[in-house]
Write a protein that holds these residues in place. Structure first.
Motif, PDB file in Angstrom:
ATOM      1  N   PRO A 232      17.243 103.713  58.104  1.00  0.00           N
ATOM      2  CA  PRO A 232      17.038 103.515  56.656  1.00  0.00           C
ATOM      3  C   PRO A 232      18.263 103.970  55.864  1.00  0.00           C
ATOM      4  O   PRO A 232      18.824 105.032  56.110  1.00  0.00           O
ATOM      5  CB  PRO A 232      15.826 104.397  56.357  1.00  0.00           C
ATOM      6  N   HIS A 233      18.641 103.144  54.887  1.00  0.00           N
ATOM      7  CA  HIS A 233      19.813 103.445  54.068  1.00  0.00           C
ATOM      8  C   HIS A 233      19.811 102.549  52.839  1.00  0.00           C
ATOM      9  O   HIS A 233      19.061 101.576  52.762  1.00  0.00           O
ATOM     10  CB  HIS A 233      21.105 103.206  54.853  1.00  0.00           C
ATOM     11  N   SER A 234      20.638 102.880  51.887  1.00  0.00           N
ATOM     12  CA  SER A 234      20.970 101.995  50.771  1.00  0.00           C
ATOM     13  C   SER A 234      22.449 101.680  50.879  1.00  0.00           C
ATOM     14  O   SER A 234      23.250 102.534  51.276  1.00  0.00           O
ATOM     15  CB  SER A 234      20.676 102.662  49.420  1.00  0.00           C
ATOM     16  N   ASP A 235      22.845 100.471  50.537  1.00  0.00           N
ATOM     17  CA  ASP A 235      24.263 100.105  50.598  1.00  0.00           C
ATOM     18  C   ASP A 235      25.031 100.867  49.519  1.00  0.00           C
ATOM     19  O   ASP A 235      24.600 100.944  48.368  1.00  0.00           O
ATOM     20  CB  ASP A 235      24.437  98.602  50.392  1.00  0.00           C
ATOM     21  N   VAL A 236      26.192 101.403  49.876  1.00  0.00           N
ATOM     22  CA  VAL A 236      26.966 102.219  48.949  1.00  0.00           C
ATOM     23  C   VAL A 236      27.819 101.364  48.004  1.00  0.00           C
ATOM     24  O   VAL A 236      28.321 101.847  46.990  1.00  0.00           O
ATOM     25  CB  VAL A 236      27.861 103.209  49.741  1.00  0.00           C
ATOM     26  N   TYR A 331      23.574 109.633  36.047  1.00  0.00           N
ATOM     27  CA  TYR A 331      24.307 109.938  37.279  1.00  0.00           C
ATOM     28  C   TYR A 331      25.667 110.510  36.911  1.00  0.00           C
ATOM     29  O   TYR A 331      26.286 110.093  35.940  1.00  0.00           O
ATOM     30  CB  TYR A 331      24.524 108.663  38.117  1.00  0.00           C
ATOM     31  N   ARG A 332      26.144 111.456  37.704  1.00  0.00           N
ATOM     32  CA  ARG A 332      27.496 111.961  37.502  1.00  0.00           C
ATOM     33  C   ARG A 332      28.481 110.992  38.152  1.00  0.00           C
ATOM     34  O   ARG A 332      28.153 110.276  39.091  1.00  0.00           O
ATOM     35  CB  ARG A 332      27.652 113.366  38.078  1.00  0.00           C
ATOM     36  N   LYS A 333      29.696 110.981  37.611  1.00  0.00           N
ATOM     37  CA  LYS A 333      30.686 110.058  38.157  1.00  0.00           C
ATOM     38  C   LYS A 333      31.285 110.621  39.440  1.00  0.00           C
ATOM     39  O   LYS A 333      31.315 111.848  39.657  1.00  0.00           O
ATOM     40  CB  LYS A 333      31.772 109.773  37.132  1.00  0.00           C
ATOM     41  N   ILE A 334      31.771 109.716  40.287  1.00  0.00           N
ATOM     42  CA  ILE A 334      32.365 110.127  41.554  1.00  0.00           C
ATOM     43  C   ILE A 334      33.408 109.097  41.966  1.00  0.00           C
ATOM     44  O   ILE A 334      33.220 107.893  41.770  1.00  0.00           O
ATOM     45  CB  ILE A 334      31.289 110.273  42.660  1.00  0.00           C
ATOM     46  N   LYS A 335      34.541 109.564  42.484  1.00  0.00           N
ATOM     47  CA  LYS A 335      35.561 108.635  42.977  1.00  0.00           C
ATOM     48  C   LYS A 335      34.981 107.884  44.176  1.00  0.00           C
ATOM     49  O   LYS A 335      34.334 108.489  45.042  1.00  0.00           O
ATOM     50  CB  LYS A 335      36.822 109.390  43.383  1.00  0.00           C
ATOM     51  N   PHE A 336      35.210 106.578  44.227  1.00  0.00           N
ATOM     52  CA  PHE A 336      34.562 105.782  45.267  1.00  0.00           C
ATOM     53  C   PHE A 336      34.981 106.233  46.664  1.00  0.00           C
ATOM     54  O   PHE A 336      34.169 106.209  47.596  1.00  0.00           O
ATOM     55  CB  PHE A 336      34.849 104.286  45.085  1.00  0.00           C
ATOM     56  N   ARG A 337      36.222 106.662  46.834  1.00  0.00           N
ATOM     57  CA  ARG A 337      36.665 107.160  48.143  1.00  0.00           C
ATOM     58  C   ARG A 337      35.762 108.313  48.604  1.00  0.00           C
ATOM     59  O   ARG A 337      35.340 108.381  49.759  1.00  0.00           O
ATOM     60  CB  ARG A 337      38.117 107.624  48.066  1.00  0.00           C
ATOM     61  N   ASP A 338      35.463 109.237  47.679  1.00  0.00           N
ATOM     62  CA  ASP A 338      34.596 110.381  48.014  1.00  0.00           C
ATOM     63  C   ASP A 338      33.146 109.926  48.226  1.00  0.00           C
ATOM     64  O   ASP A 338      32.427 110.488  49.060  1.00  0.00           O
ATOM     65  CB  ASP A 338      34.654 111.424  46.895  1.00  0.00           C
ATOM     66  N   PHE A 339      32.740 108.928  47.464  1.00  0.00           N
ATOM     67  CA  PHE A 339      31.389 108.383  47.573  1.00  0.00           C
ATOM     68  C   PHE A 339      31.149 107.840  48.984  1.00  0.00           C
ATOM     69  O   PHE A 339      30.113 108.097  49.602  1.00  0.00           O
ATOM     70  CB  PHE A 339      31.225 107.274  46.529  1.00  0.00           C
ATOM     71  N   VAL A 340      32.128 107.106  49.508  1.00  0.00           N
ATOM     72  CA  VAL A 340      32.002 106.542  50.851  1.00  0.00           C
ATOM     73  C   VAL A 340      31.935 107.651  51.897  1.00  0.00           C
ATOM     74  O   VAL A 340      31.096 107.625  52.806  1.00  0.00           O
ATOM     75  CB  VAL A 340      33.185 105.594  51.155  1.00  0.00           C
ATOM     76  N   ALA A 341      32.821 108.645  51.774  1.00  0.00           N
ATOM     77  CA  ALA A 341      32.828 109.749  52.739  1.00  0.00           C
ATOM     78  C   ALA A 341      31.497 110.489  52.726  1.00  0.00           C
ATOM     79  O   ALA A 341      30.929 110.801  53.786  1.00  0.00           O
ATOM     80  CB  ALA A 341      33.978 110.714  52.423  1.00  0.00           C
ATOM     81  N   HIS A 343      28.648 109.273  51.738  1.00  0.00           N
ATOM     82  CA  HIS A 343      27.611 108.363  52.232  1.00  0.00           C
ATOM     83  C   HIS A 343      27.441 108.515  53.737  1.00  0.00           C
ATOM     84  O   HIS A 343      26.312 108.621  54.241  1.00  0.00           O
ATOM     85  CB  HIS A 343      27.971 106.915  51.889  1.00  0.00           C
ATOM     86  N   TYR A 344      28.557 108.541  54.492  1.00  0.00           N
ATOM     87  CA  TYR A 344      28.460 108.659  55.950  1.00  0.00           C
ATOM     88  C   TYR A 344      27.911 110.017  56.362  1.00  0.00           C
ATOM     89  O   TYR A 344      27.165 110.129  57.342  1.00  0.00           O
ATOM     90  CB  TYR A 344      29.812 108.377  56.604  1.00  0.00           C
ATOM     91  N   ARG A 352      19.958 110.066  51.566  1.00  0.00           N
ATOM     92  CA  ARG A 352      20.637 109.147  50.651  1.00  0.00           C
ATOM     93  C   ARG A 352      21.584 109.916  49.746  1.00  0.00           C
ATOM     94  O   ARG A 352      21.192 110.852  49.053  1.00  0.00           O
ATOM     95  CB  ARG A 352      19.618 108.390  49.791  1.00  0.00           C
ATOM     96  N   VAL A 353      22.851 109.484  49.728  1.00  0.00           N
ATOM     97  CA  VAL A 353      23.860 110.202  48.954  1.00  0.00           C
ATOM     98  C   VAL A 353      23.571 110.127  47.452  1.00  0.00           C
ATOM     99  O   VAL A 353      23.873 111.071  46.719  1.00  0.00           O
ATOM    100  CB  VAL A 353      25.263 109.645  49.266  1.00  0.00           C
ATOM    101  N   ILE A 354      22.964 109.053  46.970  1.00  0.00           N
ATOM    102  CA  ILE A 354      22.786 108.900  45.521  1.00  0.00           C
ATOM    103  C   ILE A 354      21.879 109.971  44.945  1.00  0.00           C
ATOM    104  O   ILE A 354      21.981 110.317  43.763  1.00  0.00           O
ATOM    105  CB  ILE A 354      22.253 107.484  45.181  1.00  0.00           C
ATOM    106  N   GLU A 355      21.011 110.539  45.767  1.00  0.00           N
ATOM    107  CA  GLU A 355      20.128 111.607  45.264  1.00  0.00           C
ATOM    108  C   GLU A 355      20.944 112.805  44.801  1.00  0.00           C
ATOM    109  O   GLU A 355      20.538 113.535  43.887  1.00  0.00           O
ATOM    110  CB  GLU A 355      19.140 112.025  46.358  1.00  0.00           C
ATOM    111  N   SER A 356      22.118 113.013  45.413  1.00  0.00           N
ATOM    112  CA  SER A 356      22.957 114.161  45.046  1.00  0.00           C
ATOM    113  C   SER A 356      23.723 113.926  43.748  1.00  0.00           C
ATOM    114  O   SER A 356      24.318 114.851  43.206  1.00  0.00           O
ATOM    115  CB  SER A 356      23.952 114.458  46.171  1.00  0.00           C
ATOM    116  N   LEU A 357      23.706 112.676  43.244  1.00  0.00           N
ATOM    117  CA  LEU A 357      24.481 112.340  42.043  1.00  0.00           C
ATOM    118  C   LEU A 357      23.625 112.271  40.786  1.00  0.00           C
ATOM    119  O   LEU A 357      24.157 112.118  39.688  1.00  0.00           O
ATOM    120  CB  LEU A 357      25.176 110.993  42.253  1.00  0.00           C
TER     121      LEU A 357
END
Length: 359
Positions: A232-236, A331-341, A343-344, A352-357
């Protein structure tokens, strides 16, 4: 020296050919609250389907009707089917046939395009699996070929299969066709959000928005009641265009605590999925659904996902035009590079990473 062979699992295709029972690292934990739902439930209503040709038509009544259906789909499921997209059926068939031919090649040939540098260091592009973070990480019953296709001048052609010979040209042509479809859909979404211009979402991608093509191969699995093709996941990303297997089902979506089976579709229909980057940009008006893929005991399955993401250095944040006193940022902003890291990291822990934002 400590044995770290667990960091480099065999390809699932190799496993499927040799084992009667999947190794423990592929089994859904018994304590997983959804482990008894792998069969999934039937969708309570047909998957929303949008005719892109009608959505873009000058006929106001037809366009308004499709826009209304699009709004409903985004608010109820976060994904929808698209017909009338104008991509040649022969192109889609040829690309899937070429990718099947690649996955059926001997493992030694496919390893020439491995996503492991020196057999150890994981990178996103290439043939293989997800990064293995811990010994007890649950693995997916699938192999992937993950390729960056945009920006075109940043393609790493060393990872693109040279055989079959048609593969690179077909993927290039399909990428151009899908870009047009993606742009048209995001402009329609911008109009639903009542942004000042149709390119209001497209402008969020930055100077070097990236597109990845991921070919997913799911071998037949001896225990589909215990093993998932993708957890289970959501696409980043911002948006995903998915070309599903026409004959073998597998995709499931979570809504209100129930997993629903998404039936396979013919006639070259595409499935469009909202990513969590767009959930943030829309300030929660659109949302990225949680989904997974189950396995099949008798048949292999193939799919092709096109992931559209912002420039790695761009900050993903709610679009300013949507914010105000009564609509603060959620949601707080986040650099996409950090968002991807991140996410994994969260994905390996089944979170789910989005819960942390969320603010």
């Amino acid at each position: 020296m400590a044995d770290e062979s667990w960091r480099v699992p065999s390809t699932v295709q190799e496993l499927a050919a040799t084992v009667q029972e999947p190794p423990r690292r592929y089994l859904v934990p018994e304590q997983d609250p959804l482990s008894d739902q792998l069969a999934g439930a039937e969708m309570p209503e047909p998957v929303p389907t949008i005719d892109l040709r009608r959505l873009l038509a000058t006929d106001a009544d037809g366009a308004d009707e499709e826009a209304s259906k699009l709004r409903s789909a985004l608010q109820s499921w976060g994904f929808f089917m698209v017909t009338g997209h104008g991509i040649e059926a022969s192109l889609m068939d040829a690309l899937i046939a070429a990718s099947r031919e690649f996955f059926r090649k001997p493992v030694e040939e496919k390893q020439a395009y491995s996503n492991l540098i020196g057999g150890k260091q994981w990178q996103l592009e290439g043939y293989g699996n997800d990064p293995v973070k811990t010994k007890d990480q649950i693995m997916d019953w699938s192999d992937r070929l993950h390729l960056r296709v945009e920006p075109e001048d940043e393609r790493n052609l060393d990872r693109w299969p040279g055989h079959p010979a048609s593969f690179r040209g077909l993927l290039h042509e399909y990428t151009a066709s899908c870009k047009r479809v993606k742009d048209e859909i995001l402009r329609a979404m911008a109009r639903l959000l009542e942004l000042g211009e149709d390119d209001g979402i497209l402008n969020q991608f930055g100077d070097k928005g990236t597109t990845y093509a991921r070919f997913n191969y799911y071998p037949a699995c001896p225990r589909p009641d215990l093993v998932l093709g993708i957890r289970p996941h959501s696409d980043v990303c911002v948006l995903t265009l998915l070309l599903m297997d026409e004959h073998v089902a597998g995709l499931q979506v979570l809504r209100d605590g129930t997993w629903y089976r998404v039936p396979p579709v013919s006639d070259h229909t595409l499935l469009v999925n909202v990513g969590v980057s767009l959930e943030i940009m829309s300030n929660g008006v659109f949302w990225g659904p949680v989904h997974r893929v189950v396995t099949n005991s008798e048949k292999e399955r193939m799919s092709l996902a096109m992931f559209y993401s912002t420039d790695l250095e761009k900050e993903v944040e709610p679009i300013a035009e949507l914010l105000g006193e009564k609509q603060p940022a959620r949601y707080r902003k986040i650099k996409f590079r950090d968002f991807v890291a991140e996410h994994y990291e969260y994905f390996s822990k089944r979170e789910r990473v989005i819960e942390s934002l969320k603010i």
